[in-house]
Write a protein that holds these residues in place. Structure first.
Motif, PDB file in Angstrom:
ATOM      1  N   ARG A  69       0.826  -1.214   0.000  1.00 42.56           N
ATOM      2  CA  ARG A  69       0.000   0.000   0.000  1.00 42.56           C
ATOM      3  C   ARG A  69       0.860   1.264   0.000  1.00 42.56           C
ATOM      4  NH1 ARG A  69      -5.483  -1.204   0.150  1.00 42.56           N
ATOM      5  NH2 ARG A  69      -5.608  -3.453   0.215  1.00 42.56           N
ATOM      6  N   ARG A  70       2.093   1.139  -0.407  1.00 43.31           N
ATOM      7  CA  ARG A  70       3.009   2.283  -0.515  1.00 43.31           C
ATOM      8  C   ARG A  70       3.241   2.965   0.840  1.00 43.31           C
ATOM      9  NH1 ARG A  70       1.635   6.667  -3.428  1.00 43.31           N
ATOM     10  NH2 ARG A  70      -0.590   6.357  -3.555  1.00 43.31           N
ATOM     11  N   GLU A  98      -4.705   4.755  -0.337  1.00 45.86           N
ATOM     12  CA  GLU A  98      -4.381   3.332  -0.268  1.00 45.86           C
ATOM     13  C   GLU A  98      -5.169   2.612   0.822  1.00 45.86           C
ATOM     14  OE1 GLU A  98      -2.500   1.504  -2.196  1.00 45.86           O
ATOM     15  OE2 GLU A  98      -1.689   3.098  -3.450  1.00 45.86           O
ATOM     16  N   VAL A 110      -4.512   8.218 -10.461  1.00 46.16           N
ATOM     17  CA  VAL A 110      -3.847   7.129  -9.720  1.00 46.16           C
ATOM     18  C   VAL A 110      -2.367   7.455  -9.540  1.00 46.16           C
ATOM     19  CG1 VAL A 110      -5.288   5.170 -10.369  1.00 46.16           C
ATOM     20  CG2 VAL A 110      -3.487   5.895 -11.907  1.00 46.16           C
ATOM     21  N   HIS A 111      -1.777   6.768  -8.586  1.00 45.98           N
ATOM     22  CA  HIS A 111      -0.338   6.883  -8.432  1.00 45.98           C
ATOM     23  C   HIS A 111       0.314   6.097  -9.549  1.00 45.98           C
ATOM     24  CE1 HIS A 111       3.700   6.370  -6.715  1.00 45.98           C
ATOM     25  NE2 HIS A 111       3.432   7.520  -6.122  1.00 45.98           N
ATOM     26  N   ASP A 121       2.782   4.169  -9.752  1.00 49.84           N
ATOM     27  CA  ASP A 121       3.118   2.772  -9.458  1.00 49.84           C
ATOM     28  C   ASP A 121       1.904   1.853  -9.428  1.00 49.84           C
ATOM     29  OD1 ASP A 121       5.598   3.798  -9.168  1.00 49.84           O
ATOM     30  OD2 ASP A 121       5.689   3.596  -6.974  1.00 49.84           O
ATOM     31  N   LYS A 122       0.717   2.453  -9.268  1.00 51.46           N
ATOM     32  CA  LYS A 122      -0.483   1.627  -9.152  1.00 51.46           C
ATOM     33  C   LYS A 122      -1.306   1.631 -10.435  1.00 51.46           C
ATOM     34  CE  LYS A 122      -0.204  -0.046  -5.046  1.00 51.46           C
ATOM     35  NZ  LYS A 122      -1.210  -0.015  -4.007  1.00 51.46           N
ATOM     36  N   LEU A 128      -2.055  -1.771 -12.167  1.00 49.00           N
ATOM     37  CA  LEU A 128      -2.949  -2.612 -11.362  1.00 49.00           C
ATOM     38  C   LEU A 128      -4.395  -2.118 -11.430  1.00 49.00           C
ATOM     39  CD1 LEU A 128      -1.759  -4.923  -9.630  1.00 49.00           C
ATOM     40  CD2 LEU A 128      -2.285  -3.512  -7.636  1.00 49.00           C
ATOM     41  N   VAL A 129      -4.532  -0.802 -11.230  1.00 52.79           N
ATOM     42  CA  VAL A 129      -5.867  -0.219 -11.232  1.00 52.79           C
ATOM     43  C   VAL A 129      -6.476  -0.306 -12.635  1.00 52.79           C
ATOM     44  CG1 VAL A 129      -7.184   1.912 -10.887  1.00 52.79           C
ATOM     45  CG2 VAL A 129      -5.338   1.329  -9.310  1.00 52.79           C
TER      46      VAL A 129
END
Lengths: 660, 442
Positions: A486-487, A511, A561-562, A564-565, A568-569
């Motif tokens: 979750r960063r 997150e 979104v971030h 890094d995510k 995934l998202v």
């Protein structure tokens, strides 16, 4: 349909914890006050309580703070009984929990403030028990309530020991420089281990173990010594009756007939009926219609004096006129407002839409009624091409959101679509043009559609929270993995006893807004507890992600979104769309993209066969009805390019879901 | 079995009447065609079954004992009443469906046909179809039905795999089915149809295609392919819901359907409708009436009909449904001469919607002439010629609109229901624009 967070946040306990905070037109006991008392007459006045006989040095203002279910209300019941505030009967179960939901669930949401009269060594004391909402979502409100106190009873379960919320509550009290009296409750339980809890308290809070009072609130064991400690260890308020009035609003509720009832703590001066008062925040002037104490029902008094706690009714029509943390003073006698006031700051936003647009007006009136008692919910009209007219609501936190929704459903029977919660991002603008347009350099982005392009921005910021997790140490490894995913950044880790660990992590808020709590609970078999507090903003590499259907952007699915995510998202959104988009006569490419770069893709194959095989025995009617109904439904579908997207598909992607 | 004298005489008379009718027809020349309003197809519903099939949600009953004489009398009475009400002068086809009409006695079939022949003109070459279940129709019995006037058989064969037949709750085996088929072909050469189901739970394309190939070696000139649809309230539905059976895979069913229609095409069959295939011109004229929105009378419990009642001074066609439950239906027939439970007048737009939805199921589709009969004020070009969405379907090659009329392409037919979702609203819109003063459907 309630598409909330899933059985997450607080597992019901914490939920209700909040519910009563907003004190609804729920089943309140009939007021002891006769309606006639409202009419003013000199005869009435004489009968009213005279509060002048309680000097400051015989007054104590305190709160009880605890983790959910550690026995806060039961202790309050015993204190009320001991002081004769309520009769001692078997029926005294959580007397201060007035809401049905509180009693049903056996938890406290908001025990109401109560003034207790207690005789000790020949002296008559006025002990004001000021309740706090027990959840960090309301940490601001808790801090305001605490600012009316000089001490707290920190209740800890002798069996469960210190939990995350215990820690969060302790630090709020600690920062407010209050005297903390640790109370170890439930010593009657078979597995109670008060000595272990004493050691935890010593280790985590640095309070000597001999200061802990061990009680069983349920059985009444040792409760009297709690009252003794309140008198001995908590100092009287430092106030001046001679100074001009300075009163802190620490709670407010709305009564259909009497308007706003503000709960106040007097720091200086005196207030009585007929006084003209001013709100430091709004600068509006009001005439006081009624003052009184809460014991725990409203009981009017002639006056309230510095150091005392009670209520005040002054013709305010709306709870926003009596905001928590505001200072009231006498007209033409302005004072320095009490420090720390701020308006409610929503941290979690979600779209809310009626399932059917014909329900719009009903839902609107339900939301209005609920917000009447809750000025901390922000409401903005919003509309979505897919979901129709609705609102974007801002909540103090997840629990706040969940409770709000649950109450809409339970109390107003309203069915709504609730979209996945988002957090308020910020952007520091570099483009002079944009700065001029927004009239500020740093803007808050609530709607992803307004996300400014990277070329016009120095940096993006995301809200962060400091999370506290307390867990048996065998789960530490798994929990650390979860936090990392979750960063989150670890800030601290300590053993609070031989086998329990306290972890502190800095989390990006987004997150944890969806399913963090559920994941934590499930990987720790329910043993880990979690709480968090606001920790400002941090720089974040945020990107805007588009979702495309055959190359056309779907506006309602734009997401921030971030970096890094993003993958995934994006993948998850594409998969959900794939599962919910009905097949059409041609292939559909579902893509997630950042700028021109495609980061995820799914395909919906075209129909190969969609024709009913047999119209039996000439029963054409049924077949025609079905076709016409489908054709009618098709008209209402939103078209993205030439692709028809049913509302259900949007709901499936947009709604909150715990199985992300 | 002791046959009561009266009953035996009745049957014999009916059989003779049927024979006589045929002879008369052979000698007489072609009859003058009646106008469409005076013609109709006749559907007769036999509501009883021996056993409940696991997939079937039709209106059928498993009785302890059937009072056949009473049932027969009521079917005859209702046929007479509806023929009179409809003013129909010529019945072009009769279809005995169910239920399991092959469980009825040939005498009953004969009695109905005789009544029809007496009340109206029933040409000898009229198609008279009986749905037959393999187990309830041994060769001798089929011959008796033939003697009663039946000249076409539709055999509910469903599958050539015994395990699948058990799954479907059928009482027959694949062997029974093939024996019945062979017997039927000897008795009704060129006039036997078989039903084959596809898309059963756990069914795979290869083996199913094997069944079809086997069937093609044995069958006559008519085949119907039906995709299983799981209907609420059936045993199969419950089993799938409970997870005892895998849900049928629509993707596989689509593949079977496609492979099946190709195999049938290669074998010389014409796919003249979504589910129906014929060679040597063996189309079912009865079903054709449905797809062309001709008039039809529905006799028997739960039967549906579409016709213009005469004498009321109106030209409005009615959609009619008979009372569902056999005992109630019989009571009503005995009291009123018919068991019509529901009569719904059909608007002109509604008629056109049916013309569209039914007509496109056929390979010829809707010809301009056919359309004109129902909607003289609005041509197919008026309705569909300018629509952007329809144009898209034409460009995709799913639909054809030309000098002949409107029809599905080979590729479009399997997705007709999706096409209709564009076409029906287009028709409604065009109708409203053309006749703004009229209430939709009025």
């Amino acid at each position: 349909m309630w598409t909330v967070l899933g059985p997450g946040w607080g597992r019901g306990h914490a939920l209700a914890l909040w519910a009563a905070r907003r004190r609804l037109p729920g089943p309140r006991p009939a007021p002891t006050r006769e309606p006639a008392a409202r009419r003013f007459s000199s005869a009435d006045l004489k009968e009213k309580l005279d509060m002048s006989g309680f000097p400051v040095e015989n007054t104590r203002n305190f709160s009880i703070i605890a983790h959910v279910d550690h026995g806060k209300s039961t202790l309050a019941d015993r204190l009320l009984e001991l002081t004769g505030t309520i009769d001692k009967t078997k029926n005294n179960k959580q007397v201060l929990d007035k809401l049905q939901v509180e009693r049903e669930r056996g938890i406290t949401v908001k025990a109401q403030t109560a003034s207790l009269f207690y005789n000790c060594e020949g002296k008559q004391y006025l002990l004001n028990l000021i309740d706090t909402p027990g959840h960090v979502d309301f940490s601001y409100e808790v801090s305001r309530s605490l600012s009316a106190c000089q001490g707290v009873l920190l209740v800890v379960d002798a069996n469960e020991g210190i939990q995350a919320q215990t820690v969060a509550n302790f630090f709020l009290a600690f920062e407010a420089q209050l005297s903390v009296i640790p109370v170890i409750n439930k010593i009657d339980l078979k597995n109670a281990d008060p000595e272990r809890v004493e050691k935890q308290i010593e280790k985590v809070f640095d309070i000597p173990s001999d200061e802990c009072i061990k009680i069983s609130a349920k059985l009444g064991t040792n409760v009297e010594s709690v009252l003794q400690a309140v008198i001995e260890r908590i100092p009287p308020p430092k106030v001046h009756r001679k100074n001009p009035l300075r009163a802190l609003v620490f709670d407010s509720t709305f009564d259909q007939y009497r308007g706003v009832i503000a709960n106040v703590a007097l720091f200086d001066g005196v207030v009585s009926k007929g006084d003209k008062i001013v709100s430091a925040h709004t600068q509006k002037t009001y005439e006081v219609n009624e003052v009184g104490i809460l014991n725990p029902n409203e009981q009017s008094t002639q006056k309230l004096y510095a150091g005392q706690v009670g209520y005040l009714i002054a013709g305010m029509k709306d709870v926003t006129e009596a905001q928590i943390g505001d200072t009231l003073y006498l007209h033409k006698q302005p004072v320095e407002p009490l420090p720390g006031f701020k308006s409610a700051k929503p941290m979690v936003f979600a779209g809310m839409y009626p399932i059917d647009q014909s329900e719009y007006n009903n839902l609107k009136s339900a939301i209005e009624k609920l917000t009447l008692n809750d000025s901390s919910v922000t409401v903005h009209r919003d509309s979505s091409l897919a979901l129709g007219a609705g609102w974007r609501l801002g909540f103090l936190g997840l629990l706040h959101m969940e409770v709000f929704n649950q109450r809409l459903e339970q109390e107003y029977n309203a069915s709504v679509i609730l979209t996945t919660p988002t957090v308020p991002y910020k952007a520091v603008l570099s483009s002079a043009k944009l700065i001029k347009e927004y009239r500020e350099k740093e803007i808050t982005i609530i709607n992803p559609a307004q996300f400014p392009d990277k070329s016009k921005v120095t940096e993006y910021l995301e809200p962060v929270v400091l999370g506290t997790i307390i867990t048996p140490d065998e789960y530490t490894g798994k929990i650390m993995m979860l936090c990392q995913a979750r960063r989150a950044v670890q800030k601290n880790m300590m053993f609070i006893d031989e086998n329990r660990v306290m972890l502190k992590y800095l989390f990006p808020l987004n997150e944890i807004v969806v399913d963090f709590y559920d994941s934590l609970k499930s990987l720790s078999s329910g043993y880990a507890s979690f709480d968090y507090e606001d920790a400002g903003y941090q720089t974040a590499e945020l990107v805007k992600m588009d979702v495309l259907l055959n190359g056309n952007i779907v506006e309602e699915l734009v997401t921030v979104v971030h970096k890094d995510k993003a993958h995934l998202v994006g993948k998850s959104i594409c998969e959900r769309l794939k599962d919910s988009l009905p097949r059409q006569l041609f292939e559909i490419a579902i893509q997630a993209a950042i700028g021109n770069k495609i980061i995820a893709r799914e395909t919906v194959k075209p129909y190969r066969k969609n024709v009913l095989a047999k119209c039996y025995g000439g029963d054409i009617t049924r077949k025609m009805k079905l076709l016409k109904r489908q054709a009618e439904g098709k008209k209402r579908l939103r078209k993205i390019g030439n692709i028809e997207v049913p509302k259900e598909a949007f709901i499936k992607v947009l709604k909150t879901q715990s199985d992300k | 079995m002791a046959v009561p004298g009266a009953r035996a005489r009745g049957w014999a008379a009916a059989a003779r009447a049927a024979q006589r009718r045929r002879r008369e027809e052979r000698t007489g020349g072609p009859a003058r065609p009646e106008p469409a309003s005076r013609r109709a197809a006749l559907y007769v519903h036999w509501p009883y079954c021996e056993k409940r099939c696991s997939y079937c949600n039709f209106n059928k009953y498993i009785p302890r004992g059937v009072e056949e004489a009473a049932m027969r009398k009521c079917l005859v009475t209702e046929a007479q009443t509806l023929l009179r009400l409809s003013g129909v002068r010529r019945v072009e086809s009769v279809f005995f469906g169910g239920g399991t009409p092959s469980l009825a006695s040939p005498h009953t079939v004969a009695a109905v046909l005789e009544a029809v022949a007496q009340a109206t003109y029933l040409p000898a070459d009229s198609e008279v179809t009986l749905e037959a279940n393999p187990t309830s129709a041994p060769g001798s019995r089929l011959a008796a039905f033939g003697a009663a006037g039946v000249n076409r058989l539709s055999i509910g064969l469903q599958s050539l795999d015994d395990a699948e037949l058990r799954l479907l709750g059928r009482t027959h085996s694949a062997g029974d089915a093939l024996r019945t088929l062979a017997a039927a072909r000897r008795l009704f050469p060129g006039r036997v149809s078989v039903d084959l189901m596809l898309g059963l739970p756990a069914q795979h394309v290869g083996p199913w295609l094997g069944q079809l190939q086997e069937l093609l070696r044995r069958c006559d000139d008519h085949v119907s392919l039906y995709q299983l649809s799981l209907e609420r309230g059936t045993a199969l539905f419950a089993q799938v819901q409970q997870g005892a059976l895998p849900a049928p895979d629509p993707e596989l069913a689509a593949e079977m359907y496609q492979a099946g229609r190709e195999a049938l095409r290669e074998a010389g069959f014409r796919q003249y409708e979504v589910s129906n295939f014929a060679r040597n011109g063996a189309l079912s004229t009865h079903n054709w009436t449905y797809w062309q929105c001709g008039q039809y009378l529905g006799v028997g419990p739960g039967a549906h009909g579409r016709f213009v009642p005469q004498g009321a001074g109106s030209n409005t066609r009615e959609a009619r449904i008979q009372t569902l439950e056999p005992d109630n239906w019989m009571k009503e027939v005995m009291l009123f001469g018919h068991g019509t439970r529901k009569r719904t007048p059909m608007g002109r737009l509604e008629m056109l919607e049916e013309v569209l939805a039914m007509g496109l199921r056929t390979d010829v589709g809707i010809t301009h002439q056919h359309w004109q009969r129902f909607g003289p004020q609005l041509t197919l070009w008026d309705v569909f010629g300018t629509s952007k969405e329809v144009k898209e379907l034409l460009e995709r090659g799913l639909l054809l609109l030309d000098h002949r009329g409107l029809r599905c392409s080979w590729e479009g037919l399997p997705v007709l229901d999706s096409l209709l979702l564009t076409l029906l609203p287009q028709l409604q819109e065009a109708w409203q624009q053309r006749t703004p003063s009229l209430v939709p459907g009025g």
